[in-house]
Design an enzyme around this catalytic site. Sequence first.
Site, PDB file in Angstrom:
ATOM      1  N   LYS A   1      39.857  36.202  41.604  1.00 10.76           N
ATOM      2  CA  LYS A   1      40.723  37.190  42.239  1.00 10.76           C
ATOM      3  C   LYS A   1      41.733  36.533  43.188  1.00 10.76           C
ATOM      4  CE  LYS A   1      39.271  40.880  40.219  1.00 10.76           C
ATOM      5  NZ  LYS A   1      40.136  41.483  39.162  1.00 10.76           N
TER       6      LYS A   1
ATOM      7  N   SER B   1      36.809  49.909  38.216  1.00 16.25           N
ATOM      8  CA  SER B   1      35.475  49.573  37.724  1.00 16.25           C
ATOM      9  C   SER B   1      34.725  50.825  37.289  1.00 16.25           C
ATOM     10  CB  SER B   1      34.690  48.856  38.831  1.00 16.25           C
ATOM     11  OG  SER B   1      33.404  48.521  38.392  1.00 16.25           O
TER      12      SER B   1
ATOM     13  N   ARG C   1      26.891  40.687  36.167  1.00 18.60           N
ATOM     14  CA  ARG C   1      28.068  40.257  35.409  1.00 18.60           C
ATOM     15  C   ARG C   1      27.736  39.118  34.447  1.00 18.60           C
ATOM     16  NH1 ARG C   1      33.357  42.718  36.541  1.00 18.60           N
ATOM     17  NH2 ARG C   1      33.084  43.840  38.500  1.00 18.60           N
TER      18      ARG C   1
END
Length: 531
Positions: free
Chosen positions: A201, A238, A322
């Site tokens: 990010k 999300s 994840r």
Amino acid sequence: MKEIGIFNPAASVSTAGLKDLGSVYYNLTPALLYEEAIRRNEAQLTAEGALVAYTGQHTGRSAQDKFIVRTEKTEPHVWWDNNKPISQAHFDTLYADFIEHARGKDLFVEDLVGGAEAANSLRARIITEQAWHALFIRNLLIRPYESELQNFVPQMTIINLPSFRADPARHGCRSQTIIACDLDRLIVLIGGTAYAGEMKKSVFTALNYLLPERGVMPMHCSANEGEHGDTAIFFGLSGTGKTTLSANRERTLIGDDEHGWSKSGIFNFEGGCYAKTIRLSAEAEPEIYSTTQRFGTVLENVVLNANREPDFDDGSLTENTRCAYPLHFISNGSTTGTGGQPRNLIMLTADAFGVLPPIARLTPAQAMYHFLSGYTAKVAGTERGVIEPEATFSTCFGAPFMPRHPSEYGNLLRRLIAEHKVDCWLVNTGWTGGAYGVGNRMPLKATRTMVTAALNGSLKQGSFRKDAIFGFDVPTELEGVDSAILEPRSTWADTAAYDTQAKKLADMFISNFEKFAVHVDSDVLQAAPKA
């Protein structure tokens, strides 16, 4: 200092100011990074050969601990209402303390690229103290050929030291965790968190800052391409289905999270995917599931059973489990990371109020309105204190990563939509027949059918009605989809309750958009719902 791996001696790690180090591991292959991660007790193997690591206290991004250096150059360009400032003096002190903290440490260096389009790419050197972090970012960004590494000169440097603890009084921050971005020098310092997503990010944030000045639109979206070169982009926060709906076996996946839109078309910022795995199954998402069963994939905060098999239904550590894998692990992944000019733009929302239709066609002005709004909803039980549906507005569908004012991105997007005559759609993957707790989740099969019809052009040939409150066009019928769900009000047993809920949501949209009113044209303001 011992240097190990493939590297360019003329551009050693010392260019980042670090010195008196232990061993420095340059651009190691996945196998070597596996060995180092396991040898250092950073991670463990799953039964199928993936690498699993745990991030401890931080299992997601620390948005409140992210700062941008405030300088004369950044002052007029950064949206300071959304981005926390840190002084140049505090950043310099922090940098000096990072250098001191790194003394004697073994470090891992990966030279990678953000941006598949050469003219708009960013060469990044990522320096980490953990081998699994090096493998993670190697999976996520674009990996240069070995010949390119010999002359690699970084434009951006990220130093990631999870063991560092910031001092709020000394460093001008909020806690012991810090993500500090110097956008003038393109240096990012990450400390006090082992959550690997902070690295990727940070690259996204830098590109979001740099590209608009070149007329290139940075986007928090997934993208895919049909066999005839018809590119589609999917915006969504999300949990709205961005990764799921773009991972279509009939189409080539360009990327699942971050892209640019230039005069040449769409290009991926990344070379990999970072997919959520909570309740992942081989039946529902076979492509993503298959990546978790192979060597090279990094699983983050996924619980293993006694046989070292991932339990994707176990959210005891976090719901934000994840997997990170290179794009070529997907059978239909793009080999170039690029696509042509988009024909369709889809904005995804999971409306837990049960108000929005499953799909609606947007005008360019409506598209800008909903892009700046960035609406979705949290549901009860997902966060402490959330006991009923709660609206979430994240402008540009990614506010935490947007250094510039949203109107700058919105106006650029609107121009590109008009220039390339892009069809725009709002898709609700949330609830129908009532709000969360009363109604049901929109059937995935129906959503896929509607999205397919939008992408192949058949949907826009059908009949539409004008939504009385939100003003967009809603299809009245579509083969393979129960016509009842196309009219949300009719799916509620209590239509008066629907009217109340719809007015409540409309008021939320209007209230949220007040801060953008002075930055947009009148036709965008007219795209607001009618309370």
